[in-house]
Design a protein around this motif. Structure first.
Motif, PDB file in Angstrom:
ATOM      1  N   PHE A  52      42.203 115.359  62.876  1.00 19.27           N
ATOM      2  CA  PHE A  52      41.895 114.004  62.746  1.00 19.27           C
ATOM      3  C   PHE A  52      41.509 113.386  64.141  1.00 19.27           C
ATOM      4  CE2 PHE A  52      44.789 114.783  59.098  1.00 19.27           C
ATOM      5  CZ  PHE A  52      43.926 114.917  58.067  1.00 19.27           C
ATOM      6  N   ILE A  53      41.590 113.764  65.179  1.00 15.84           N
ATOM      7  CA  ILE A  53      41.532 113.252  66.257  1.00 15.84           C
ATOM      8  C   ILE A  53      39.995 112.977  66.600  1.00 15.84           C
ATOM      9  CG2 ILE A  53      41.408 113.687  68.907  1.00 15.84           C
ATOM     10  CD1 ILE A  53      43.949 115.200  68.511  1.00 15.84           C
ATOM     11  N   LYS A  54      39.124 114.007  66.124  1.00 18.94           N
ATOM     12  CA  LYS A  54      37.736 113.765  66.436  1.00 18.94           C
ATOM     13  C   LYS A  54      37.135 112.472  65.671  1.00 18.94           C
ATOM     14  CE  LYS A  54      33.077 116.459  66.211  1.00 18.94           C
ATOM     15  NZ  LYS A  54      32.574 117.628  65.699  1.00 18.94           N
ATOM     16  N   PRO A  55      37.433 112.390  64.246  1.00 17.14           N
ATOM     17  CA  PRO A  55      36.632 111.425  63.694  1.00 17.14           C
ATOM     18  C   PRO A  55      37.125 110.018  63.862  1.00 17.14           C
ATOM     19  CG  PRO A  55      38.105 112.655  62.253  1.00 17.14           C
ATOM     20  CD  PRO A  55      37.963 113.399  63.318  1.00 17.14           C
ATOM     21  N   ALA A  56      38.578 109.945  64.507  1.00 17.41           N
ATOM     22  CA  ALA A  56      39.345 108.850  64.825  1.00 17.41           C
ATOM     23  C   ALA A  56      38.587 108.407  66.095  1.00 17.41           C
ATOM     24  CB  ALA A  56      40.852 108.816  64.944  1.00 17.41           C
ATOM     25  N   ILE A  57      38.132 109.168  67.055  1.00 15.61           N
ATOM     26  CA  ILE A  57      37.745 108.699  68.445  1.00 15.61           C
ATOM     27  C   ILE A  57      36.396 108.212  68.302  1.00 15.61           C
ATOM     28  CG2 ILE A  57      36.749 109.745  70.351  1.00 15.61           C
ATOM     29  CD1 ILE A  57      39.331 111.573  70.711  1.00 15.61           C
ATOM     30  N   LEU A  58      35.513 109.013  67.345  1.00 17.31           N
ATOM     31  CA  LEU A  58      34.205 108.606  67.077  1.00 17.31           C
ATOM     32  C   LEU A  58      34.096 107.348  66.482  1.00 17.31           C
ATOM     33  CD1 LEU A  58      32.803 112.105  65.707  1.00 17.31           C
ATOM     34  CD2 LEU A  58      31.874 110.710  67.644  1.00 17.31           C
ATOM     35  N   LEU A  59      35.045 106.858  65.386  1.00 16.12           N
ATOM     36  CA  LEU A  59      34.925 105.716  64.780  1.00 16.12           C
ATOM     37  C   LEU A  59      35.567 104.473  65.696  1.00 16.12           C
ATOM     38  CD1 LEU A  59      35.053 104.358  62.051  1.00 16.12           C
ATOM     39  CD2 LEU A  59      37.622 104.606  61.977  1.00 16.12           C
ATOM     40  N   LEU A  60      36.242 104.910  66.757  1.00 22.06           N
ATOM     41  CA  LEU A  60      36.700 103.939  67.913  1.00 22.06           C
ATOM     42  C   LEU A  60      35.538 103.760  68.875  1.00 22.06           C
ATOM     43  CD1 LEU A  60      40.182 104.199  69.979  1.00 22.06           C
ATOM     44  CD2 LEU A  60      37.792 104.090  71.057  1.00 22.06           C
ATOM     45  N   SER A  61      34.760 104.664  69.063  1.00 17.48           N
ATOM     46  CA  SER A  61      33.903 104.704  70.216  1.00 17.48           C
ATOM     47  C   SER A  61      32.607 104.035  69.575  1.00 17.48           C
ATOM     48  CB  SER A  61      33.493 106.093  70.750  1.00 17.48           C
ATOM     49  OG  SER A  61      34.546 106.762  70.888  1.00 17.48           O
ATOM     50  N   GLY A  62      32.070 104.112  68.581  1.00 16.90           N
ATOM     51  CA  GLY A  62      30.774 103.460  67.869  1.00 16.90           C
ATOM     52  C   GLY A  62      30.482 102.015  68.564  1.00 16.90           C
ATOM     53  N   PRO A  63      31.380 100.942  67.818  1.00 17.28           N
ATOM     54  CA  PRO A  63      31.247  99.778  68.148  1.00 17.28           C
ATOM     55  C   PRO A  63      31.546  99.379  69.655  1.00 17.28           C
ATOM     56  CG  PRO A  63      32.870  99.956  66.191  1.00 17.28           C
ATOM     57  CD  PRO A  63      32.618 101.410  67.002  1.00 17.28           C
ATOM     58  N   CYS A  64      32.077  99.923  70.463  1.00 17.19           N
ATOM     59  CA  CYS A  64      32.696 100.003  71.546  1.00 17.19           C
ATOM     60  C   CYS A  64      31.189 100.242  72.499  1.00 17.19           C
ATOM     61  CB  CYS A  64      33.685 100.920  72.188  1.00 17.19           C
ATOM     62  SG  CYS A  64      35.299 100.270  71.704  1.00 17.19           S
ATOM     63  N   ILE A  65      30.761 101.311  72.087  1.00 13.16           N
ATOM     64  CA  ILE A  65      29.222 101.882  72.807  1.00 13.16           C
ATOM     65  C   ILE A  65      28.237 100.594  72.753  1.00 13.16           C
ATOM     66  CG2 ILE A  65      27.384 103.463  72.759  1.00 13.16           C
ATOM     67  CD1 ILE A  65      29.402 105.559  72.157  1.00 13.16           C
ATOM     68  N   ILE A  66      28.202 100.171  71.609  1.00 14.54           N
ATOM     69  CA  ILE A  66      27.414  98.930  70.836  1.00 14.54           C
ATOM     70  C   ILE A  66      27.536  97.735  71.871  1.00 14.54           C
ATOM     71  CG2 ILE A  66      26.483  97.235  69.176  1.00 14.54           C
ATOM     72  CD1 ILE A  66      26.993  99.484  67.353  1.00 14.54           C
ATOM     73  N   MET A  67      28.915  97.262  72.128  1.00 19.39           N
ATOM     74  CA  MET A  67      29.052  96.312  72.833  1.00 19.39           C
ATOM     75  C   MET A  67      28.905  96.480  74.326  1.00 19.39           C
ATOM     76  SD  MET A  67      29.488  94.057  70.532  1.00 19.39           S
ATOM     77  CE  MET A  67      29.668  92.730  71.582  1.00 19.39           C
ATOM     78  N   ALA A  68      29.009  97.663  74.889  1.00 21.65           N
ATOM     79  CA  ALA A  68      28.796  98.112  75.986  1.00 21.65           C
ATOM     80  C   ALA A  68      27.308  97.955  76.497  1.00 21.65           C
ATOM     81  CB  ALA A  68      29.355  99.578  76.538  1.00 21.65           C
ATOM     82  N   GLY A  69      26.511  98.314  75.717  1.00 22.99           N
ATOM     83  CA  GLY A  69      24.927  98.035  75.629  1.00 22.99           C
ATOM     84  C   GLY A  69      24.924  96.456  75.958  1.00 22.99           C
ATOM     85  N   PHE A  70      25.438  95.717  75.036  1.00 28.01           N
ATOM     86  CA  PHE A  70      25.096  94.441  75.351  1.00 28.01           C
ATOM     87  C   PHE A  70      25.860  93.815  76.497  1.00 28.01           C
ATOM     88  CE2 PHE A  70      27.394  90.368  74.545  1.00 28.01           C
ATOM     89  CZ  PHE A  70      26.163  89.430  74.021  1.00 28.01           C
ATOM     90  N   TYR A  71      26.941  94.264  76.955  1.00 24.13           N
ATOM     91  CA  TYR A  71      27.580  93.747  78.309  1.00 24.13           C
ATOM     92  C   TYR A  71      26.757  94.234  79.214  1.00 24.13           C
ATOM     93  CZ  TYR A  71      30.625  93.498  82.227  1.00 24.13           C
ATOM     94  OH  TYR A  71      31.186  92.921  83.325  1.00 24.13           O
ATOM     95  N   PHE A  72      26.304  95.286  79.552  1.00 23.38           N
ATOM     96  CA  PHE A  72      25.480  95.821  80.715  1.00 23.38           C
ATOM     97  C   PHE A  72      24.276  95.187  80.615  1.00 23.38           C
ATOM     98  CE2 PHE A  72      28.945  99.293  80.674  1.00 23.38           C
ATOM     99  CZ  PHE A  72      29.079  99.106  81.982  1.00 23.38           C
ATOM    100  N   GLY A  73      23.709  94.727  79.465  1.00 24.28           N
ATOM    101  CA  GLY A  73      22.224  94.259  79.387  1.00 24.28           C
ATOM    102  C   GLY A  73      22.363  92.925  79.740  1.00 24.28           C
ATOM    103  N   SER A  74      23.394  92.377  79.688  1.00 23.21           N
ATOM    104  CA  SER A  74      23.570  90.784  80.088  1.00 23.21           C
ATOM    105  C   SER A  74      24.190  90.504  81.439  1.00 23.21           C
ATOM    106  CB  SER A  74      24.594  90.294  79.174  1.00 23.21           C
ATOM    107  OG  SER A  74      24.624  90.471  77.805  1.00 23.21           O
ATOM    108  N   LEU A  75      24.418  91.609  82.005  1.00 23.76           N
ATOM    109  CA  LEU A  75      24.584  91.453  83.683  1.00 23.76           C
ATOM    110  C   LEU A  75      23.765  90.874  84.261  1.00 23.76           C
ATOM    111  CD1 LEU A  75      26.414  94.644  84.303  1.00 23.76           C
ATOM    112  CD2 LEU A  75      27.602  92.491  83.934  1.00 23.76           C
ATOM    113  N   GLY A  76      23.664  89.868  85.241  1.00 25.40           N
ATOM    114  CA  GLY A  76      22.893  89.126  85.963  1.00 25.40           C
ATOM    115  C   GLY A  76      22.045  88.182  85.264  1.00 25.40           C
ATOM    116  N   ILE A  77      22.275  88.034  83.853  1.00 21.40           N
ATOM    117  CA  ILE A  77      21.441  86.990  83.258  1.00 21.40           C
ATOM    118  C   ILE A  77      22.207  85.682  83.042  1.00 21.40           C
ATOM    119  CG2 ILE A  77      20.316  86.534  81.119  1.00 21.40           C
ATOM    120  CD1 ILE A  77      19.876  89.606  80.600  1.00 21.40           C
TER     121      ILE A  77
END
Length: 309
Positions: A52-77
């Motif tokens: 159950f480690i793999k599906p739990a990590i994937l579930l944890l990572s998904g929204p975090c990756i989306i918000m990381a893209g939002f954060y890094f895209g907003s840097l300097g703006i």
């Protein structure tokens, strides 16, 4: 469990139809309130928790990756955007984050369905988790068809849930909320609640049925649907309990935030929303590891008792 018992259950699941009854389902639900019911589930979980480690990590990572893209895209703006550079930066980062996050979330759902089906099978016939996984790997086409049929049959419920989610977001006090009369909001909430509960009931039983049957995917989906109606009351009670457990464990952050927004007129700012999504994603992944396998135990027992003797 002896090999003879295992063979008996296997032959029953193959040769005999399921016989779902309200009485047997109530009996399984009642037994779930005893320690004796949960001890084998705990033992199996301890033996197979690495799966159950793999599906739990994937579930944890998904929204975090989306918000990381939002954060890094907003840097300097800051403030007014001048030129196309910052816009291109934001679009690239957010697109990469969104695609990566959606892939992780979709992969996680697929992994969880597969692993929970294997866990259910192990509870039903006494196999190890690895043995169940190895068997189901030869039945991936069957699993795809069964869940495809589920999606088709649950299309009205899915559309209701999507519509109610959009309606709820339009009424959130973050920007300018849309004020709707009670004769619209109350029926909408009732319909979305019924759609959520019934789709949950059907999904729980389909996981349990598809784990033990050797029939086609279409037949498994229809068998689970028929079983949902035949065990409606006990399965309804369990689905409500399961959703409550889900809200106070896996979705605890969003549950608390939603209650604050409803009763305290709490309006999270932009970065508050980012923090909420990050924290909820982390807790969701961790909680899913410990909670989801146990939520399938009762449907697995209901299905096991539905196999004719």
């Amino acid at each position: 469990m002896s090999q003879e018992s295992q063979d008996k259950i296997e032959s029953q699941s193959t040769a005999s139809p399921f016989n779902f009854t309200t009485g047997a389902a109530f009996s399984a639900l009642k037994e779930s309130f005893t320690q004796a019911f949960w001890q084998p589930v705990i033992d199996l979980f301890n033996q197979s928790k690495k799966h159950f480690i793999k599906p739990a990590i994937l579930l944890l990572s998904g929204p975090c990756i989306i918000m990381a893209g939002f954060y890094f895209g907003s840097l300097g703006i800051n403030g007014t955007v001048e030129g196309f550079g910052p816009i291109i930066q934001y679009l690239i980062c957010f697109s990469i984050g969104s695609i990566g996050g959606i892939v992780c979330i979709t992969w996680s759902i697929s992994e969880w369905l597969f692993k929970l089906t294997a866990f259910s099978r192990s509870l039903q016939n006494g196999q190890t988790m690895q043995e169940s996984i190895d068997y189901l790997k030869t039945r991936k086409g069957f699993l795809f068809i069964s869940w495809f049929i589920y999606g088709l049959l649950m299309t009205p419920c899915i559309l209701v849930l999507i519509a109610s989610s959009i309606l709820a977001m339009m009424q959130m006090p973050i920007l300018q909320p849309l004020v709707l009369p009670d004769y619209i909001t109350i029926p909408a909430e009732i319909m979305s609640g019924l759609a959520l509960i019934f789709s949950t009931m059907y999904a729980l039983l389909l996981i349990a049925v598809s784990g033990i049957t050797d029939s086609s995917g279409t037949k498994a989906a229809l068998t689970a649907l028929a079983g949902t109606f035949k065990t409606y009351i006990p399965l309804l009670i369990y689905a409500i309990l399961a959703n409550l457990i889900f809200c106070i464990t896996i979705e605890i952050v969003f549950t608390v935030v939603s209650l604050r927004m409803t009763f305290q007129n709490y309006i999270p700012g932009l970065w508050d929303q980012v923090a909420i999504i990050f924290s909820s994603s982390i807790l969701r992944g961790i909680a899913s590891f410990f909670v989801l396998p146990f939520l399938i135990a009762v449907p697995a027992e209901i299905t096991k008792r539905a196999i004719k003797n």
